[in-house]
Design an enzyme around this catalytic site. Structure first.
Site: not given
Ligand SMILES: Nc1ncnc2c1ncn2[C@@H]1O[C@H](COP(=O)(O)OP(=O)(O)OP(=O)(O)O)[C@@H](O)[C@H]1O
Ligand SMILES: [Zn+2]
Length: 663
Positions: A34, A104, A181
Site C-alpha cells: 500500500g 499473510i 450518556c
Molecule cells: N493480513 C494482511 N495480509 C496481507 N496484506 C495485508 C494484510 N492486512 C493489510 N494488508 C495490506 O497492507 C496494505 C496497507 O497499506 P495502506 O495503509 O496504504 O492501506 P490501503 O488499503 O492501500 O489504503 P487506505 O486504507 O488508506 O485506503 C494494504 O495494501 C493492505 O491490503
C-alpha cells in the site's frame, strides 16, 4: 543512469562493497504493498536487494492512486502485489521479485516459510496482521522492521528476538470510547453526534432488531444516571414502530417524517423533562419538521438553569437562529447567500443549512428504506456507501443543530465517521527511507545502531531516534521458547506432540491453541485425539504452559511433513534437539502475579462438545505495571489503534534522543 553498473555505483559507495554484495543474496519479505509498501519496494529495489517476496491481500482501488505511485488507473482492481512487482522490477535488472496475492495469516505461511527470509519488513495498516507477523518473526527468529504512518506522524521500529522489545511487549491502548450518556443524551462535540448517528441511530433504524439493553445495563452498572438510563430504555423501545414503517412499502414518504419526529422531537422532549440534567448544561431544542420545511423554524438557545462554577456552559449557548443560520431572520436570505458561496466550494465541502440537512435526511432515509424493502436485511455505516454517508451527515447535523453544536460538511463527516486521517505521500516516503536504514543496521548486525525512530510534528526536531528497550520479561509472545513440529495432523495426536516435546521431563503442563484450553494436568482426554479433530493444523501454535511457573512457555508451531517424507513413515517429526525453555524470570514485586492456571473447576467436563474452553493462556495474562498507563491523545488515535505508540507531545522525553546518523 543507463547501465546496471552505473545504477549501483552510489549504493556500493555508501554501503561498502561487502554489504552491497551481500544484498543481492539477501532474501527479504515485504508485507503490504500500500502507501508505505510501494515506496519501500522502490527503495529496496534501488538499494540492491536481490530477492524480494512481496505479499498483499488486496486489489488496487482508485483512491490509492494519489500516493501509491507504482499503480496507474489501468491497474485498478488488479492485485497490488502483482502490479507493484511488475512496475518495480525494471528499476533494477538484477532483482527477482516474487509477488504473492494472499493474506499473510494463511496457514501456508508457517514458521518454516518465514525462516526462509533474512529479514521481514512490515508495511501494514492493521494491528491484527502486525501482531501476527511479529509472532511469526519471533518464532522463526527473523529480524523484523515494523512501521506505520498517520498523517504527518510516523514510526519505524526494528524488532529482534531476545534483543529488543517485540511488537507485543507493550500492550496497545484500546481505541477511545465515549460514555454512553454523552453519545445518547448529552453530546457536546460534533464527533459525539456523528458516533450517535453511525453507531446508534443507523443500528436502531436499519440494523438488526436489537433493543440495545445490554449497553444500557452496562452503563447503569458503571454508575451512569439511573433516571436517564430509564428514559433511554423507553426511547429505544419506541423505535419498533419506526422500524416497521421503514420496512413497509406502503408507507412511502411518511417513514422519514416519523423517524425525524421520534428522534429529533419526542426523544429530545423526553430528555428535557429531566430538569437535573440541564442544570449545568445548555438544554437541546426539539426540532419542528414542518417549520424547518417552510423556513420559519427558530432555534432559541436556552441557557442552563444554573451556570457552572467557572461561569461557562458545557457547550456554548449560541444566540437564537433561524433555520440554523445565527442572527439571520430571513431564512431565504440565509440559503441564497450560502448557495452563492457554494458555487466555488466543492459539493461535499459545503455546510448545509438546517433545511438542506432535513431534505438530505428525508432523501437518504427514503433510499435506505427502499433498500430494506427490496430485500437488504440490514444496512450499517460504510464511508464509501453514499446512502449511509448522506444519512449520517444529515442526522448528525440535525442533532448538532438541536444541541447548539457546530455542524460539519459531508466531507468532514466522512473523515470523522470513517476514522480517516489523510494519508500523506511524503510521510510514507520518509518512513520508507528510515525502514531501509534500520534494515541495513540489522543486516550488518550493528545492533547498537538500531533506533526506534519517530517522525513527529515538531519543526525543530522532525525526527527523534530512541534507543531500543530490552524485551519485557512478562511478554507472552517473545519470551516463549519457540519450536516446530512437522506432522500429518490427521495421523498425529495431541499427546504425540506434547509428550514428544517434553521428552524425559515430567513437568505438569496445560496445553492451549490460541485461547482454547486443550488439556491440563487433571484433564488429558484430548491427548488421544488427532490434531486434525481438534482443528490444530498447519500454521497454528500449541502453547505448552508449565503449571508450576518454573520455566518459560513452549510454543510449538505446526508445519507439514517434507515432500520427500516416505509414505507410511512416522506421522510427525520432532525438533532435534528438543527445546529447553529457560527458567522463568520472576516478575518485579510490585506486579501482582497472574494466576498461573485456569480455574480447575471449569476444566472438568463430561460432554464431548465441551472438550474445549476458551481462556487466555496464563503466561499471556501477565502485564508489567509500567506498561499499564499509556494514554492516547485523540489526534493519534488511528495510529495507536494500529498498534503504534507515539510520544505524547513533541516536547516530550527526548533524553534518549539522538540525531539519526546515516552511515
Ligand atoms: N493480513 C494482511 N495480509 C496481507 N496484506 C495485508 C494484510 N492486512 C493489510 N494488508 C495490506 O497492507 C496494505 C496497507 O497499506 P495502506 O495503509 O496504504 O492501506 P490501503 O488499503 O492501500 O489504503 P487506505 O486504507 O488508506 O485506503 C494494504 O495494501 C493492505 O491490503
Ligand atoms: Zn515481546
Amino acid at each position: 543512469m543507463s547501465t546496471a553498473a552505473g545504477r549501483t555505483t552510489h549504493a556500493k559507495a555508501i554501503l561498502g562493497p561487502e554489504l552491497h554484495g551481500r544484498l543481492s543474496e539477501t532474501k527479504v519479505l515485504l508485507v503490504g504493498a500500500g502507501g508505505i509498501g510501494c515506496e519501500l519496494l522502490k527503495n529496496i529495489v534501488l538499494t540492491g536487494f536481490g530477492h524480494i517476496t512481496l505479499l498483499d491481500l488486496d486489489t488496487i482501488d482508485l483512491s490509492n492512486l494519489n500516493r501509491q505511485f507504482l499503480f496507474r488507473k489501468k491497474d485498478v482492481k488488479q492485485s497490488k502485489a502483482l502490479v507493484a512487482a511488475q512496475t518495480a522490477a525494471p528499476f533494477n535488472p538484477n532483482v527477482k521479485i516474487t509477488p504473492i496475492y494472499a493474506n499473510i495469516k494463511e496457514p501456508q505461511f508457517d514458521i518454516e516459510w518465514f525462516s526462509g527470509f533474512d529479514i521481514v519488513l512490515n508495511a501494514l495498516d492493521n494491528l491484527d496482521a502486525r501482531r501476527h507477523v511479529n509472532k511469526m518473526c519471533m518464532a522463526a527468529e527473523v529480524p523484523l522492521v515494523e512501521s506505520g504512518t498517520a498523517g504527518y506522524l510516523g514510526q519505524v521500529q526494528p524488532l529482534v528476538k531476545d534483543l529488543t522489545e517485540c511488537f507485543d511487549c507493550i500492550p496497545k491502548p484500546t481505541p477511545k470510547t465515549f460514555p454512553v450518556c454523552t453519545i445518547r443524551s448529552t453530546p457536546s462535540q460534533p464527533i459525539h453526534c456523528i458516533v450517535w448517528s453511525k453507531s446508534y441511530l443507523m443500528g436502531q433504524l436499519f440494523g438488526e432488531d436489537e433493543d440495545a439493553s445490554g449497553e444500557l445495563d452496562e452503563a447503569e452498572k458503571q454508575g451512569e444516571n439511573a433516571q436517564e438510563i430509564a428514559t433511554l430504555r423507553k426511547e429505544a423501545q419506541a423505535f419498533s414502530a419506526v422500524r416497521q414503517s421503514l420496512r413497509d412499502s406502503t408507507s412511502k414518504g411518511s417513514a422519514a417524517k416519523m423517524a425525524f419526529q421520534k428522534v429529533f422531537d419526542s426523544d429530545i422532549r423526553n430528555l428535557l423533562s429531566m430538569a437535573d440534567m440541564w442544570r449545568h448544561r445548555a438544554p437541546p431544542t426539539p426540532l419542528d419538521f414542518d417549520k424547518i420545511m417552510d423556513g420559519s423554524f427558530v432555534i432559541k438557545r436556552a441557557v442552563p438553569s444554573e451556570p457552572s462554577a467557572n461561569g461557562h456552559t458545557s457547550h456554548g449557548a449560541a444566540p437564537a437562529s433561524v433555520n440554523g443560520r445565527p442572527g439571520q431572520a430571513d431564512s431565504q436570505q440565509a440559503s441564497s447567500s450560502n448557495s452563492s458561496s457554494s458555487k466555488v466550494a466543492l459539493k461535499d465541502q459545503k455546510k448545509l443549512t438546517l433545511k438542506e440537512n432535513l431534505e438530505l435526511f428525508i432523501s437518504s432515509t427514503d433510499r435506505l428504506a427502499a433498500r430494506l424493502q427490496s430485500g437488504e436485511e440490514t444496512i450499517s455505516f460504510d464511508k464509501d456507501d453514499d446512502d449511509t454517508l448522506d444519512f449520517v451527515t444529515a442526522s448528525s447535523n440535525l442533532r448538532s443543530a438541536a444541541y447548539g453544536i457546530e455542524e460539519k460538511t459531508r466531507w468532514e463527516v466522512k473523515e470523522m465517521a470513517g476514522n480517516i486521517i489523510p494519508a500523506i505521500a511524503t510521510t510514507n516516503a520518509i518512513v520508507s527511507g528510515l525502514i531501509v536504514l534500520q534494515a541495513l543496521h540489522l543486516l550488518r548486525k550493528s545492533y547498537d545502531k538500531l533506533r526506534n525512530v519517530h517522525l513527529q510534528f515538531k519543526p525543530s526536531v522532525p525526527l527523534s531516534a530512541i534507543t531500543l528497550s530490552t524485551p519485557n520479561p512478562s511478554c507472552g509472545i517473545c519470551r516463549d521458547t519457540y519450536t516446530k513440529v512437522l506432522c500429518d495432523p490427521a495421523r498425529t495426536t495431541l499427546g504425540d506432540v506434547v509428550k514428544g516435546i517434553l521428552g524425559q521431563s515430567d513437568r505438569e503442563v496445560s496445553v492451549y491453541e490460541d485461547k482454547r484450553v486443550l488439556a491440563d494436568p487433571d484433564w488429558d482426554d484430548n491427548y488421544e485425539r488427532t490434531l486434525e479433530s481438534l482443528n490444530v493444523t498447519r500454521g497454528k501454535f500449541l502453547t505448552i504452559v508449565d503449571e508450576e511457573g518454573e520455566v518459560e512457555t513452549i510454543a510449538v508451531g505446526l508445519g507439514v511433513l517434507p515432500e520427500n517424507h516416505p509414505v507410511g513413515g512416522p506421522s510427525f517429526i520432532l525438533p532435534n534437539p528438543l527445546p529447553q525453555p529457560p527458567k522463568k524470570v520472576k516478575p518485579a514485586s510490585s506486579i501482582p502475579p497472574a494466576p498461573l492456571t485456569p480455574p480447575r473447576a471449569s476444566l472438568k467436563r463430561s460432554a464431548p462438545d465441551d472438550d474445549i474452553i476458551e481462556l487466555e493462556p496464563s503466561a499471556k495474562r501477565q502485564k508489567s505495571a509500567a506498561n499499564q498507563d499509556i494514554s492516547s491523545p485523540s489526534k493519534k488515535r488511528r495510529l495507536e489503534e494500529d498498534g503504534l505508540i507515539l510520544m505524547e507531545t513533541a516536547d516530550e522525553k527526548l533524553e534518549d534522543e539522538d540525531v539519526i546518523i546515516i552511515d
